[in-house]
Scaffold this active site. Sequence first.
Site, PDB file in Angstrom:
ATOM      1  N   ALA A  67     -66.153-106.771  -5.556  1.00 32.16           N
ATOM      2  CA  ALA A  67     -66.795-107.492  -6.655  1.00 32.16           C
ATOM      3  C   ALA A  67     -66.855-108.928  -6.312  1.00 32.16           C
ATOM      4  CB  ALA A  67     -66.107-107.063  -8.057  1.00 32.16           C
ATOM      5  N   ALA A  68     -66.561-109.368  -5.323  1.00 30.28           N
ATOM      6  CA  ALA A  68     -66.868-110.749  -4.930  1.00 30.28           C
ATOM      7  C   ALA A  68     -68.227-111.118  -5.314  1.00 30.28           C
ATOM      8  CB  ALA A  68     -66.547-111.208  -3.430  1.00 30.28           C
ATOM      9  N   GLY A  69     -69.023-110.443  -4.865  1.00 32.68           N
ATOM     10  CA  GLY A  69     -70.571-110.831  -5.145  1.00 32.68           C
ATOM     11  C   GLY A  69     -70.926-110.684  -6.437  1.00 32.68           C
ATOM     12  N   ASP A  70     -70.320-109.762  -7.086  1.00 30.22           N
ATOM     13  CA  ASP A  70     -70.411-109.927  -8.669  1.00 30.22           C
ATOM     14  C   ASP A  70     -69.832-110.990  -9.588  1.00 30.22           C
ATOM     15  OD1 ASP A  70     -71.577-107.262  -8.398  1.00 30.22           O
ATOM     16  OD2 ASP A  70     -69.856-106.191  -8.573  1.00 30.22           O
TER      17      ASP A  70
HETATM   18  P1  ATP Z   1     -68.725-107.682  -2.198  1.00 31.71           P
HETATM   19  O1  ATP Z   1     -69.795-106.383  -1.771  1.00 31.71           O
HETATM   20  O2  ATP Z   1     -67.571-107.592  -1.358  1.00 31.71           O
HETATM   21  O3  ATP Z   1     -68.762-107.609  -3.682  1.00 31.71           O
HETATM   22  P2  ATP Z   1     -70.934-109.233  -1.224  1.00 31.71           P
HETATM   23  O4  ATP Z   1     -71.088-108.642   0.153  1.00 31.71           O
HETATM   24  O5  ATP Z   1     -71.961-108.881  -2.487  1.00 31.71           O
HETATM   25  O6  ATP Z   1     -69.343-108.785  -1.488  1.00 31.71           O
HETATM   26  P3  ATP Z   1     -70.082-111.603  -0.184  1.00 31.71           P
HETATM   27  O7  ATP Z   1     -71.109-112.656   0.703  1.00 31.71           O
HETATM   28  O8  ATP Z   1     -69.018-110.794   0.737  1.00 31.71           O
HETATM   29  O9  ATP Z   1     -70.846-110.661  -1.188  1.00 31.71           O
HETATM   30  O10 ATP Z   1     -69.235-112.495  -1.063  1.00 31.71           O
HETATM   31  C1  ATP Z   1     -69.713-113.323  -2.206  1.00 31.71           C
HETATM   32  C2  ATP Z   1     -69.210-114.421  -2.343  1.00 31.71           C
HETATM   33  O11 ATP Z   1     -67.711-114.247  -2.553  1.00 31.71           O
HETATM   34  C3  ATP Z   1     -69.359-115.553  -1.164  1.00 31.71           C
HETATM   35  O12 ATP Z   1     -70.347-116.341  -1.175  1.00 31.71           O
HETATM   36  C4  ATP Z   1     -67.864-116.515  -1.058  1.00 31.71           C
HETATM   37  O13 ATP Z   1     -68.487-117.428  -2.147  1.00 31.71           O
HETATM   38  C5  ATP Z   1     -66.801-115.515  -1.798  1.00 31.71           C
HETATM   39  N1  ATP Z   1     -66.019-114.935  -0.964  1.00 31.71           N
HETATM   40  C6  ATP Z   1     -66.138-113.698  -0.286  1.00 31.71           C
HETATM   41  N2  ATP Z   1     -65.346-113.445   0.688  1.00 31.71           N
HETATM   42  C7  ATP Z   1     -64.436-114.684   0.733  1.00 31.71           C
HETATM   43  C8  ATP Z   1     -63.202-115.136   1.394  1.00 31.71           C
HETATM   44  N3  ATP Z   1     -62.736-114.180   2.289  1.00 31.71           N
HETATM   45  N4  ATP Z   1     -62.907-116.291   1.121  1.00 31.71           N
HETATM   46  C9  ATP Z   1     -63.451-117.126   0.228  1.00 31.71           C
HETATM   47  N5  ATP Z   1     -64.606-116.726  -0.536  1.00 31.71           N
HETATM   48  C10 ATP Z   1     -65.215-115.503  -0.309  1.00 31.71           C
END
Ligand code: ATP
Length: 308
Positions: free
Chosen positions: A250-253
């Site tokens: 949920a980092a992206g969310d």
């Molecule tokens: P997920 O599918 O895991 O929810 P995602 O693939 O949609 O994520 P990411 O680009 O991996 O999206 O991450 C979204 C945002 O979260 C990044 O732009 C960054 O700001 C933050 N983020 C992700 N991973 C990290 C990390 N290891 N350290 C700090 N910030 C992070």
Amino acid sequence: MSTPIYVIGSSNTDMVIKAAILPKPGQTVLGGTFLMNAGGKGANQAVTASRLGGSVTFIANVGSDLFGKQALQQFQRENINTSFVTIDKDRPSGVALINIDENGENSIMVAPGANAYLDIDHIRVALDSIQFPAILLLQLEIPIQTVEFVIEEAHKKNFSVILNPAPANTLRSELLKYLFLITPNESEAELLTGIKVIDIESAALAASILHEKGVANVVITLGAKGAYLSNASVHTLIPAPPVTAIDTTAAGDCFNGALAVALAEGKSLTEAVSFSCKAASISVTRMGAQSSIPIRKEVDVLPLVTVI
Ligand code: ATP
């Protein structure tokens, strides 16, 4: 006062088992631990936007089972307007079965259930009730026809649409010019542009292709590297604050929900992406989806991210 935010999307219950290894077909793995978390991209983004101070309405379809009822109660506890969350008597709620091994590798199966029936008739009623100005936040965990309909209707009414094109899928390319902002991650950017995004240069190239397709503002999230923002006046990497990540679910969310809040408050895109990087960096230091999302105070106390 900030612009109202309408999140249109999915709600799932995530059932997670963590074990030493992932099961192979036909294999049973014994000895894991079980966690049940509220999830679904739409719900995660709605919860984020509300926790960070947005005025949020969630438009979704959940089942009439226990999961759907629990989700609805949770949205209400989160101060989200649920007037347009319908309870589907004929379908189960969306469920994700997630297996995670000791290296963090996962395998996921999602049964979308009621999410797959968030159809145009359902959306029409909700959309008709929305007044200008409004920010609409969409993902692709609901029928693509519904997403396309919302984008077309939003364009007629001059609403700002943020599309998080996840999970990776394509939509009618002529609709891209109606978006205010698109926010793919690396693999979604590759699907949309054919460019393998691995660094700033490839992100810039992918963003330029999205501009050619008509999207004015592009933010490509780059995991721990941060996010690349590109539009007519800015082309820049906004770095993620360095943290020790333990679970990036949920980092992206979290990033997208935060972005909607910052834009609703009238922040510039650069400020909004910086705010979102801060919020998402907190979420990766905690387990789970909605359980990992910070409240506003936690984001505000972090120092400003330096733009490169
Ligand atoms: P997920 O599918 O895991 O929810 P995602 O693939 O949609 O994520 P990411 O680009 O991996 O999206 O991450 C979204 C945002 O979260 C990044 O732009 C960054 O700001 C933050 N983020 C992700 N991973 C990290 C990390 N290891 N350290 C700090 N910030 C992070």
